[in-house]
Design a protein around this motif. Structure first.
Motif, short mmCIF file in Angstrom:
data_model
loop_
_atom_site.label_atom_id
_atom_site.label_comp_id
_atom_site.label_asym_id
_atom_site.label_seq_id
_atom_site.Cartn_x
_atom_site.Cartn_y
_atom_site.Cartn_z
N ARG A 8 0.84 -1.20 0.00
CA ARG A 8 0.00 0.00 0.00
C ARG A 8 0.87 1.25 0.00
NH1 ARG A 8 -5.00 0.44 4.08
NH2 ARG A 8 -5.86 -0.98 2.50
N HIS A 9 1.95 1.22 0.79
CA HIS A 9 2.86 2.36 0.82
C HIS A 9 3.51 2.56 -0.55
CE1 HIS A 9 5.71 5.26 2.40
NE2 HIS A 9 6.72 4.55 1.93
N SER A 10 3.91 1.44 -1.17
CA SER A 10 4.51 1.52 -2.51
C SER A 10 3.51 2.05 -3.52
CB SER A 10 5.01 0.14 -2.95
OG SER A 10 6.01 -0.34 -2.08
N GLU A 11 2.23 1.63 -3.37
CA GLU A 11 1.19 2.10 -4.28
C GLU A 11 0.96 3.59 -4.11
OE1 GLU A 11 -1.94 2.21 -7.07
OE2 GLU A 11 -0.26 0.85 -6.74
N GLU A 12 1.01 4.07 -2.87
CA GLU A 12 0.85 5.51 -2.64
C GLU A 12 1.99 6.28 -3.29
OE1 GLU A 12 0.63 5.73 1.57
OE2 GLU A 12 -1.50 5.16 1.68
N ASN A 13 3.22 5.73 -3.17
CA ASN A 13 4.36 6.37 -3.83
C ASN A 13 4.19 6.35 -5.35
OD1 ASN A 13 5.63 6.93 -1.42
ND2 ASN A 13 6.87 5.07 -1.44
N ARG A 14 3.69 5.21 -5.86
CA ARG A 14 3.48 5.09 -7.30
C ARG A 14 2.45 6.11 -7.77
NH1 ARG A 14 0.06 3.17 -10.86
NH2 ARG A 14 -1.42 2.64 -9.22
N GLN A 15 1.38 6.25 -7.00
CA GLN A 15 0.34 7.22 -7.37
C GLN A 15 0.90 8.64 -7.37
OE1 GLN A 15 -2.58 6.75 -8.53
NE2 GLN A 15 -2.99 4.60 -8.09
N ALA A 16 1.78 8.94 -6.40
CA ALA A 16 2.38 10.28 -6.36
C ALA A 16 3.25 10.50 -7.58
CB ALA A 16 3.20 10.43 -5.07
N LEU A 17 4.02 9.49 -7.97
CA LEU A 17 4.87 9.61 -9.15
C LEU A 17 4.02 9.75 -10.41
CD1 LEU A 17 7.63 6.96 -8.34
CD2 LEU A 17 7.90 9.45 -8.38
#
Length: 438
Positions: A128-137
């Motif tokens: 989920r944390h990685s997905e949030e970072n992905r969404q930010a990118l």
């Protein structure tokens, strides 16, 4: 809270697992099923996303391994934990090979269950944390693509550009411009142009922001073409290939008038002359501008009925003449270095200017080297991205939107159009054909 589905054909086990204290582990049981087929039916009709499936291996109709394989294809984001008997170790090994997150031995020990799901929730939190970072990118990528599109459209409407500049700008801005002829439709805010009513900066920004969003919906959202908002001039520029631009302009004008209370002005329309080539679009814009310049009444539509044309000579001098003194050996070396850089970085937004900067040469110089090789910069970049996309589409673990991001695009619709243009198939059709062949 993570949502979990329990699948087991034994009532006592289903009830025991449901009664377990899942809340401290941040898990909520959203349903129970008796076999794999029932579980798939539940997932298809469930209004919320299921994050975890806890399933027995031995069940009628569809066992746990068959369910795992199906989930792996259709719901690759779901984590699967299997319940395995002492005599089913081979099945458990096979489950791990198929991508199961873990397996728990039966009869189930609550401490073992707690340990397994503690590890699983930690993995889900990390994802989920990685997905949030992905969404930010991705948000940054979309913002960059939008800015590049606006800059390219501003030039396309107002300046003579070479075909190479148009190709590069269109790809960087994730635009697919169809076949001609082309027209510029120009909307003028009469309140400012005719009556000299000045808007405060804050009000002007709000009105232009509203125009931009409305046109994104009623113009680009309907596939009619592209638009650019000239904020400093309070002018709206629309690109279309429709043979009846006046009818389109009237329809858009009526939709914009629904928001007259916001911009407090009538709109006049100038429709530029027809041009056959996209690099001539600025001439259509000029003719539309001249029509509005001479139109002194408000709420009018002026149409240029005479096609405009351009001399056959190229608009922008070729940079090839500047490169004639380069040795063939150096040219080949620079070209290979450029292609290598593209291969390493095509998974993000990458521009000719960036690659040229890495080689310490000008973008014009690098563009000329690509043209001399028989492929333009954008053709090389697009070819590599499409090859990678076709490879990833053969792996059911990846959703199409994930593939879009992995090959350097931010707009799935643009990617789909480009993929179909390159292969003759949509990504879904390509993936379906692959499964049919196997």
């Amino acid at each position: 809270m993570y949502q979990m589905l329990i699948v087991d054909d034994e009532k006592e086990i289903r009830e025991g697992l449901t009664a377990f204290e899942w809340a401290p582990l941040l898990i909520e049981v959203c349903g129970v099923c008796t076999h794999g087929l029932e579980a798939l039916q539940f997932l298809e009709s469930s209004p919320s996303q299921v994050d975890v499936v806890l399933t027995d291996i031995r069940m009628p109709f569809m066992d746990g391994l068959q369910l795992l394989e199906t989930l792996h294809r259709q719901y690759p984001y779901i984590k699967v934990v299997l319940l395995s008997g002492f005599g089913e170790f081979d099945y458990a090994q096979r489950a791990l090979q198929l991508g199961a997150a873990d397996y728990v031995l039966k009869p189930t020990s609550f401490p073992a269950l707690r340990n397994s799901f503690t590890r699983l929730v930690q993995a889900l939190d990390q994802e989920r944390h990685s997905e949030e970072n992905r969404q930010a990118l991705m948000h940054k990528a979309r913002s960059l693509s939008r800015r590049l599109r606006e800059e390219h459209l501003a030039r396309l409407f107002r300046e003579p550009l070479s075909l190479e500049e148009i190709e590069i700008g269109s790809n960087e801005g994730e635009m697919l411009i169809g076949e001609g002829p082309y027209f510029t439709i120009l909307f003028r805010l009469d309140r400012m142009a005719l009556h000299g009513n000045k808007m405060e900066e804050k009000e002007c920004q709000l009105v232009m922001f509203a125009f931009d969003n409305i046109l994104s919906d009623v113009w680009e959202g309907e596939g009619r073409g592209y638009h650019w908002v000239g904020r400093s001039q309070a002018m709206l520029y629309l690109l279309t290939s429709d043979e009846n631009p006046a009818e389109l302009a009237q329809a858009v004008k009526e939709q914009l008038y629904r928001f007259m209370g916001l911009f407090k002005s009538t709109l006049s329309v100038g429709i530029g002359g027809k041009v056959d080539r996209i690099e001539q679009l600025y001439l259509s814009t000029q003719s539309a501008w001249e029509l509005l310049h001479h139109e002194k009444e408000a709420d009018r539509m002026a149409i240029c009925s005479t096609p405009v044309c351009l001399p056959a000579a190229p608009l922008v001098p070729s940079s090839e003449s500047r490169d004639r003194n380069l040795s063939r050996k150096r040219e080949n070396m620079l070209l290979q270095q450029a292609k290598q850089y593209i291969e390493q970085h095509f998974g993000r937004c990458i521009t000719l200017k960036e690659v040229a900067g890495e080689l310490y040469i000008t973008p014009g110089h690098l563009g000329a080297l690509f043209r001399q090789s028989g492929e333009t910069f954008m053709q090389v970049l697009t070819r590599l991205r499409m090859i990678e996309a076709m490879r990833l589409l053969q792996d059911p673990r990846y959703k199409v939107y994930e593939i879009v991001e992995r090959v350097g695009y931010s707009d799935p619709s643009y990617f789909t159009e480009l993929f179909k243009k390159q292969t003759g198939l949509t990504p879904q059709e390509f993936r379906g054909n692959r499964y049919e062949r196997t």
